[in-house]
Scaffold this motif. Sequence first.
Motif, PDB file in Angstrom:
ATOM      1  N   LYS A   1       6.991  19.870  -0.635  1.00  0.00           N
ATOM      2  CA  LYS A   1       8.324  20.462  -0.566  1.00  0.00           C
ATOM      3  C   LYS A   1       8.648  21.013   0.814  1.00  0.00           C
ATOM      4  O   LYS A   1       9.812  21.320   1.115  1.00  0.00           O
ATOM      5  N   LEU A   2       7.638  21.176   1.632  1.00  0.00           N
ATOM      6  CA  LEU A   2       7.857  21.800   2.936  1.00  0.00           C
ATOM      7  C   LEU A   2       8.591  20.863   3.887  1.00  0.00           C
ATOM      8  O   LEU A   2       8.409  19.656   3.846  1.00  0.00           O
ATOM      9  N   PRO A   3       9.451  21.444   4.737  1.00  0.00           N
ATOM     10  CA  PRO A   3      10.212  20.606   5.677  1.00  0.00           C
ATOM     11  C   PRO A   3       9.324  20.012   6.768  1.00  0.00           C
ATOM     12  O   PRO A   3       8.194  20.456   6.997  1.00  0.00           O
ATOM     13  N   LYS A   4       9.912  19.046   7.410  1.00  0.00           N
ATOM     14  CA  LYS A   4       9.207  18.303   8.465  1.00  0.00           C
ATOM     15  C   LYS A   4       8.665  19.196   9.585  1.00  0.00           C
ATOM     16  O   LYS A   4       7.572  18.963  10.082  1.00  0.00           O
ATOM     17  N   VAL A   5       9.415  20.219   9.959  1.00  0.00           N
ATOM     18  CA  VAL A   5       8.968  21.073  11.065  1.00  0.00           C
ATOM     19  C   VAL A   5       7.728  21.881  10.719  1.00  0.00           C
ATOM     20  O   VAL A   5       6.969  22.289  11.602  1.00  0.00           O
ATOM     21  N   ALA A   6       7.512  22.117   9.424  1.00  0.00           N
ATOM     22  CA  ALA A   6       6.366  22.919   9.007  1.00  0.00           C
ATOM     23  C   ALA A   6       5.194  22.062   8.552  1.00  0.00           C
ATOM     24  O   ALA A   6       4.027  22.412   8.764  1.00  0.00           O
ATOM     25  N   MET A   7       5.492  20.965   7.900  1.00  0.00           N
ATOM     26  CA  MET A   7       4.441  20.132   7.286  1.00  0.00           C
ATOM     27  C   MET A   7       4.838  18.659   7.410  1.00  0.00           C
ATOM     28  O   MET A   7       4.983  17.953   6.433  1.00  0.00           O
ATOM     29  N   GLY A   8       5.048  18.218   8.631  1.00  0.00           N
ATOM     30  CA  GLY A   8       5.433  16.827   8.834  1.00  0.00           C
ATOM     31  C   GLY A   8       4.237  15.900   8.645  1.00  0.00           C
ATOM     32  O   GLY A   8       3.106  16.271   8.943  1.00  0.00           O
ATOM     33  N   HIS A   9       4.503  14.724   8.105  1.00  0.00           N
ATOM     34  CA  HIS A   9       3.440  13.722   7.973  1.00  0.00           C
ATOM     35  C   HIS A   9       3.927  12.370   8.487  1.00  0.00           C
ATOM     36  O   HIS A   9       5.081  11.993   8.277  1.00  0.00           O
ATOM     37  N   ASN A  10       3.019  11.665   9.109  1.00  0.00           N
ATOM     38  CA  ASN A  10       3.251  10.266   9.453  1.00  0.00           C
ATOM     39  C   ASN A  10       1.931   9.528   9.242  1.00  0.00           C
ATOM     40  O   ASN A  10       0.905  10.146   8.943  1.00  0.00           O
TER      41      ASN A  10
ATOM     42  N   VAL B   1       0.851  -1.182   0.000  1.00  0.00           N
ATOM     43  CA  VAL B   1       0.000   0.000   0.000  1.00  0.00           C
ATOM     44  C   VAL B   1       0.888   1.233   0.000  1.00  0.00           C
ATOM     45  O   VAL B   1       1.847   1.309   0.764  1.00  0.00           O
ATOM     46  N   GLU B   2       0.567   2.168  -0.887  1.00  0.00           N
ATOM     47  CA  GLU B   2       1.343   3.397  -0.924  1.00  0.00           C
ATOM     48  C   GLU B   2       0.421   4.581  -0.632  1.00  0.00           C
ATOM     49  O   GLU B   2      -0.617   4.725  -1.261  1.00  0.00           O
ATOM     50  N   ILE B   3       0.815   5.378   0.348  1.00  0.00           N
ATOM     51  CA  ILE B   3       0.026   6.559   0.706  1.00  0.00           C
ATOM     52  C   ILE B   3       0.908   7.788   0.513  1.00  0.00           C
ATOM     53  O   ILE B   3       2.048   7.813   0.968  1.00  0.00           O
ATOM     54  N   SER B   4       0.359   8.792  -0.162  1.00  0.00           N
ATOM     55  CA  SER B   4       1.096  10.044  -0.308  1.00  0.00           C
ATOM     56  C   SER B   4       0.470  11.120   0.553  1.00  0.00           C
ATOM     57  O   SER B   4      -0.756  11.184   0.693  1.00  0.00           O
ATOM     58  N   GLY B   5       1.326  11.959   1.105  1.00  0.00           N
ATOM     59  CA  GLY B   5       0.860  13.139   1.819  1.00  0.00           C
ATOM     60  C   GLY B   5       1.478  14.337   1.113  1.00  0.00           C
ATOM     61  O   GLY B   5       2.598  14.239   0.628  1.00  0.00           O
ATOM     62  N   ASN B   6       0.738  15.461   1.029  1.00  0.00           N
ATOM     63  CA  ASN B   6       1.279  16.608   0.306  1.00  0.00           C
ATOM     64  C   ASN B   6       1.316  17.863   1.172  1.00  0.00           C
ATOM     65  O   ASN B   6       1.002  17.822   2.361  1.00  0.00           O
ATOM     66  N   ASP B   7       1.684  18.982   0.563  1.00  0.00           N
ATOM     67  CA  ASP B   7       1.763  20.246   1.301  1.00  0.00           C
ATOM     68  C   ASP B   7       0.383  20.844   1.564  1.00  0.00           C
ATOM     69  O   ASP B   7       0.261  21.842   2.259  1.00  0.00           O
ATOM     70  N   GLN B   8      -0.646  20.254   0.998  1.00  0.00           N
ATOM     71  CA  GLN B   8      -2.021  20.720   1.247  1.00  0.00           C
ATOM     72  C   GLN B   8      -2.671  19.922   2.370  1.00  0.00           C
ATOM     73  O   GLN B   8      -3.876  19.949   2.564  1.00  0.00           O
ATOM     74  N   MET B   9      -1.854  19.164   3.095  1.00  0.00           N
ATOM     75  CA  MET B   9      -2.357  18.411   4.252  1.00  0.00           C
ATOM     76  C   MET B   9      -3.392  17.366   3.851  1.00  0.00           C
ATOM     77  O   MET B   9      -4.453  17.269   4.442  1.00  0.00           O
ATOM     78  N   GLN B  10      -3.074  16.610   2.809  1.00  0.00           N
ATOM     79  CA  GLN B  10      -4.011  15.584   2.338  1.00  0.00           C
ATOM     80  C   GLN B  10      -3.288  14.257   2.134  1.00  0.00           C
ATOM     81  O   GLN B  10      -2.178  14.242   1.600  1.00  0.00           O
ATOM     82  N   PHE B  11      -3.976  13.185   2.516  1.00  0.00           N
ATOM     83  CA  PHE B  11      -3.527  11.849   2.122  1.00  0.00           C
ATOM     84  C   PHE B  11      -4.253  11.534   0.817  1.00  0.00           C
ATOM     85  O   PHE B  11      -5.421  11.885   0.660  1.00  0.00           O
ATOM     86  N   ASP B  12      -3.598  10.848  -0.106  1.00  0.00           N
ATOM     87  CA  ASP B  12      -4.294  10.490  -1.342  1.00  0.00           C
ATOM     88  C   ASP B  12      -5.090   9.200  -1.203  1.00  0.00           C
ATOM     89  O   ASP B  12      -5.975   8.923  -1.990  1.00  0.00           O
ATOM     90  N   VAL B  13      -4.792   8.417  -0.192  1.00  0.00           N
ATOM     91  CA  VAL B  13      -5.515   7.163   0.019  1.00  0.00           C
ATOM     92  C   VAL B  13      -6.226   7.228   1.366  1.00  0.00           C
ATOM     93  O   VAL B  13      -5.598   7.464   2.391  1.00  0.00           O
ATOM     94  N   LYS B  14      -7.544   7.057   1.319  1.00  0.00           N
ATOM     95  CA  LYS B  14      -8.312   7.186   2.553  1.00  0.00           C
ATOM     96  C   LYS B  14      -9.027   5.912   2.956  1.00  0.00           C
ATOM     97  O   LYS B  14      -9.723   5.869   3.959  1.00  0.00           O
TER      98      LYS B  14
END
Length: 148
Positions: free
Chosen positions: A56-65, A24-37
């Motif tokens: 493109k945003l760094p982890k401190v600004a737009m981190g995702h897990n 399973v591949e999930i992407s997160g972007n700078d718009q705060m969205q996962f592509d797979v829900k």
Amino acid sequence: MKKLILTAVAVCAGTFAHAEEKKVEISGNDQMQFDVKAIEVTEGDKVTLILKHTGKLPKVAMGHNVVILKPGTDIAAFATKAMQAAATEYLPADEETKEKIFAHTKLVGGGEEDTITFTAGEPGAYTYICTFPGHFALMQGVLTVKAK
Ligand code: ZN
């Protein structure tokens, strides 16, 4: 005698269990969205989950897990605890809250990715969220584990 029979059954079940491998591949972007829900797997599947941060945003600004929570977890309460856990990359460190986590990736920034593997557990609906402060309301989905 009973014990012997039980052992034999357990061995047979092990032999005939066909664990499937799922990727399973999930992407997160700078718009705060996962592509797979929504993800569906079957109990016992060996799941490889890849989280890709396509922004493109760094982890401190737009981190995702991706933090997969056990069925029945109070998501808002968990997220509140998580956002206070900056020192541990927004993964709650106290035992009681940690208990609710089924599996998780690490926190990534733009252009980074992380891969985890786990075996699908008991059937049920496992909500997954990004625990970076303010993200969980938008960044969540459900991993459904179907019974065999
Ligand atoms: Zn996030």
